[in-house]
Design a protein around this motif. Sequence first.
Motif, PDB file in Angstrom:
ATOM      1  N   LEU A  32       0.825  -1.205   0.000  1.00 15.63           N
ATOM      2  CA  LEU A  32       0.000   0.000   0.000  1.00 15.63           C
ATOM      3  C   LEU A  32       0.863   1.262   0.000  1.00 15.63           C
ATOM      4  N   PHE A  33       1.886   1.303   0.849  1.00 11.97           N
ATOM      5  CA  PHE A  33       2.764   2.473   0.905  1.00 11.97           C
ATOM      6  C   PHE A  33       3.561   2.622  -0.392  1.00 11.97           C
ATOM      7  N   ASP A  34       4.003   1.517  -0.968  1.00 17.73           N
ATOM      8  CA  ASP A  34       4.746   1.588  -2.226  1.00 17.73           C
ATOM      9  C   ASP A  34       3.861   2.122  -3.339  1.00 17.73           C
ATOM     10  N   MET A  35       2.623   1.678  -3.366  1.00 13.92           N
ATOM     11  CA  MET A  35       1.708   2.115  -4.419  1.00 13.92           C
ATOM     12  C   MET A  35       1.511   3.629  -4.363  1.00 13.92           C
ATOM     13  N   PHE A  36       1.294   4.179  -3.168  1.00 15.11           N
ATOM     14  CA  PHE A  36       1.036   5.611  -3.069  1.00 15.11           C
ATOM     15  C   PHE A  36       2.306   6.449  -3.192  1.00 15.11           C
ATOM     16  N   SER A  37       3.476   5.866  -2.988  1.00 20.10           N
ATOM     17  CA  SER A  37       4.712   6.641  -3.120  1.00 20.10           C
ATOM     18  C   SER A  37       5.285   6.595  -4.537  1.00 20.10           C
ATOM     19  N   ASP A  38       4.719   5.773  -5.406  1.00 17.84           N
ATOM     20  CA  ASP A  38       5.221   5.648  -6.777  1.00 17.84           C
ATOM     21  C   ASP A  38       4.683   6.784  -7.625  1.00 17.84           C
ATOM     22  N   SER A  39       5.580   7.663  -8.060  1.00 16.05           N
ATOM     23  CA  SER A  39       5.151   8.809  -8.869  1.00 16.05           C
ATOM     24  C   SER A  39       4.925   8.438 -10.336  1.00 16.05           C
ATOM     25  N   SER A  40       5.426   7.286 -10.773  1.00 18.06           N
ATOM     26  CA  SER A  40       5.237   6.898 -12.174  1.00 18.06           C
ATOM     27  C   SER A  40       3.885   6.226 -12.412  1.00 18.06           C
ATOM     28  N   LEU A  41       3.195   5.826 -11.368  1.00 18.81           N
ATOM     29  CA  LEU A  41       1.895   5.172 -11.493  1.00 18.81           C
ATOM     30  C   LEU A  41       0.805   6.241 -11.591  1.00 18.81           C
ATOM     31  N   SER A  42      -0.077   6.097 -12.576  1.00 12.07           N
ATOM     32  CA  SER A  42      -1.133   7.101 -12.775  1.00 12.07           C
ATOM     33  C   SER A  42      -2.178   7.005 -11.667  1.00 12.07           C
ATOM     34  N   ILE A  63      -0.605 -10.511  -5.869  1.00 11.83           N
ATOM     35  CA  ILE A  63      -0.548 -10.073  -7.271  1.00 11.83           C
ATOM     36  C   ILE A  63       0.358  -8.843  -7.404  1.00 11.83           C
ATOM     37  N   TYR A  64       0.221  -7.905  -6.468  1.00 14.70           N
ATOM     38  CA  TYR A  64       1.048  -6.690  -6.505  1.00 14.70           C
ATOM     39  C   TYR A  64       2.525  -7.053  -6.426  1.00 14.70           C
ATOM     40  N   LEU A  65       2.879  -7.978  -5.537  1.00 16.14           N
ATOM     41  CA  LEU A  65       4.286  -8.387  -5.406  1.00 16.14           C
ATOM     42  C   LEU A  65       4.793  -9.070  -6.667  1.00 16.14           C
ATOM     43  N   ILE A  66       3.948  -9.869  -7.301  1.00 15.84           N
ATOM     44  CA  ILE A  66       4.363 -10.549  -8.529  1.00 15.84           C
ATOM     45  C   ILE A  66       4.558  -9.545  -9.660  1.00 15.84           C
ATOM     46  N   VAL A  67       3.606  -8.624  -9.814  1.00 18.68           N
ATOM     47  CA  VAL A  67       3.636  -7.681 -10.936  1.00 18.68           C
ATOM     48  C   VAL A  67       4.653  -6.569 -10.720  1.00 18.68           C
ATOM     49  N   ARG A  68       4.716  -6.004  -9.518  1.00 19.07           N
ATOM     50  CA  ARG A  68       5.520  -4.801  -9.282  1.00 19.07           C
ATOM     51  C   ARG A  68       6.652  -5.013  -8.275  1.00 19.07           C
ATOM     52  N   GLY A  69       6.957  -6.245  -7.941  1.00 21.51           N
ATOM     53  CA  GLY A  69       7.974  -6.523  -6.930  1.00 21.51           C
ATOM     54  C   GLY A  69       9.349  -5.988  -7.277  1.00 21.51           C
ATOM     55  N   ARG A  70       9.785  -6.170  -8.513  1.00 20.73           N
ATOM     56  CA  ARG A  70      11.114  -5.692  -8.911  1.00 20.73           C
ATOM     57  C   ARG A  70      11.198  -4.173  -8.867  1.00 20.73           C
ATOM     58  N   SER A  71      10.151  -3.519  -9.345  1.00 22.00           N
ATOM     59  CA  SER A  71      10.180  -2.055  -9.333  1.00 22.00           C
ATOM     60  C   SER A  71      10.058  -1.508  -7.908  1.00 22.00           C
ATOM     61  N   MET A  72       9.428  -2.258  -7.002  1.00 18.10           N
ATOM     62  CA  MET A  72       9.390  -1.857  -5.592  1.00 18.10           C
ATOM     63  C   MET A  72      10.810  -1.756  -5.055  1.00 18.10           C
ATOM     64  N   ASN A  73      11.610  -2.752  -5.347  1.00 13.76           N
ATOM     65  CA  ASN A  73      12.997  -2.772  -4.885  1.00 13.76           C
ATOM     66  C   ASN A  73      13.798  -1.636  -5.510  1.00 13.76           C
ATOM     67  N   GLU A  74      13.619  -1.402  -6.795  1.00  7.69           N
ATOM     68  CA  GLU A  74      14.349  -0.336  -7.472  1.00  7.69           C
ATOM     69  C   GLU A  74      13.985   1.031  -6.909  1.00  7.69           C
ATOM     70  N   ARG A  75      12.698   1.253  -6.632  1.00  6.11           N
ATOM     71  CA  ARG A  75      12.276   2.524  -6.034  1.00  6.11           C
ATOM     72  C   ARG A  75      12.843   2.687  -4.629  1.00  6.11           C
ATOM     73  N   GLN A  76      12.875   1.608  -3.875  1.00  5.03           N
ATOM     74  CA  GLN A  76      13.406   1.688  -2.516  1.00  5.03           C
ATOM     75  C   GLN A  76      14.902   1.981  -2.537  1.00  5.03           C
ATOM     76  N   VAL A  77      15.645   1.341  -3.423  1.00  4.93           N
ATOM     77  CA  VAL A  77      17.086   1.588  -3.533  1.00  4.93           C
ATOM     78  C   VAL A  77      17.344   3.022  -3.987  1.00  4.93           C
ATOM     79  N   ALA A  78      16.567   3.508  -4.961  1.00  5.17           N
ATOM     80  CA  ALA A  78      16.733   4.890  -5.435  1.00  5.17           C
ATOM     81  C   ALA A  78      16.447   5.890  -4.315  1.00  5.17           C
ATOM     82  N   GLU A  79      15.425   5.635  -3.523  1.00  2.00           N
ATOM     83  CA  GLU A  79      15.095   6.534  -2.409  1.00  2.00           C
ATOM     84  C   GLU A  79      16.202   6.515  -1.353  1.00  2.00           C
ATOM     85  N   LEU A  80      16.747   5.346  -1.070  1.00  3.52           N
ATOM     86  CA  LEU A  80      17.845   5.262  -0.107  1.00  3.52           C
ATOM     87  C   LEU A  80      19.085   5.995  -0.619  1.00  3.52           C
TER      88      LEU A  80
END
Length: 130
Positions: A32-42, A63-80
């Motif tokens: 839920l937090f990843d979804m709302f913090s993603d600026s690329s998602l419309s 389903i969210y982890l399967i579809v967007r799991g890799r980008s979750m990690n990339e966004r977290q690394v970029a934020e760090l």
Amino acid sequence: MNNITTDFGDVLLWSFWFFIWIAALMVWFRCLFDMFSDSSLSGWGKAGWAILLIFVPWFGALIYLIVRGRSMNERQVAELQRRRAAQDDYIKQVAAPSGPTEQIANAKSLLDSGTITQAEFDALKAKALA
């Protein structure tokens, strides 16, 4: 009387399900937090994921982890990395040596207050001018 603490196996089983529940909640909130913090998602994308995560929470999180799991990690690394760079810039700004005139002025104020002697002031002045 039905008391769950009368059998050690029941206590272990309840503990297991309790920790599974806590872990599932952590995954759900992370999605839920990843979804709302993603600026690329419309906005429509966020609305769709929010509906899925709210009405079918655990299946939606899977389903969210399967579809967007890799980008979750990339966004977290970029934020760090962004936070680390901001912290490094702040440390450099605060810890950076000031100019010689500022160092001499600070040494003069220490001399005037009696914290340092004239010899120490001359040493600090020579060091600042070097």
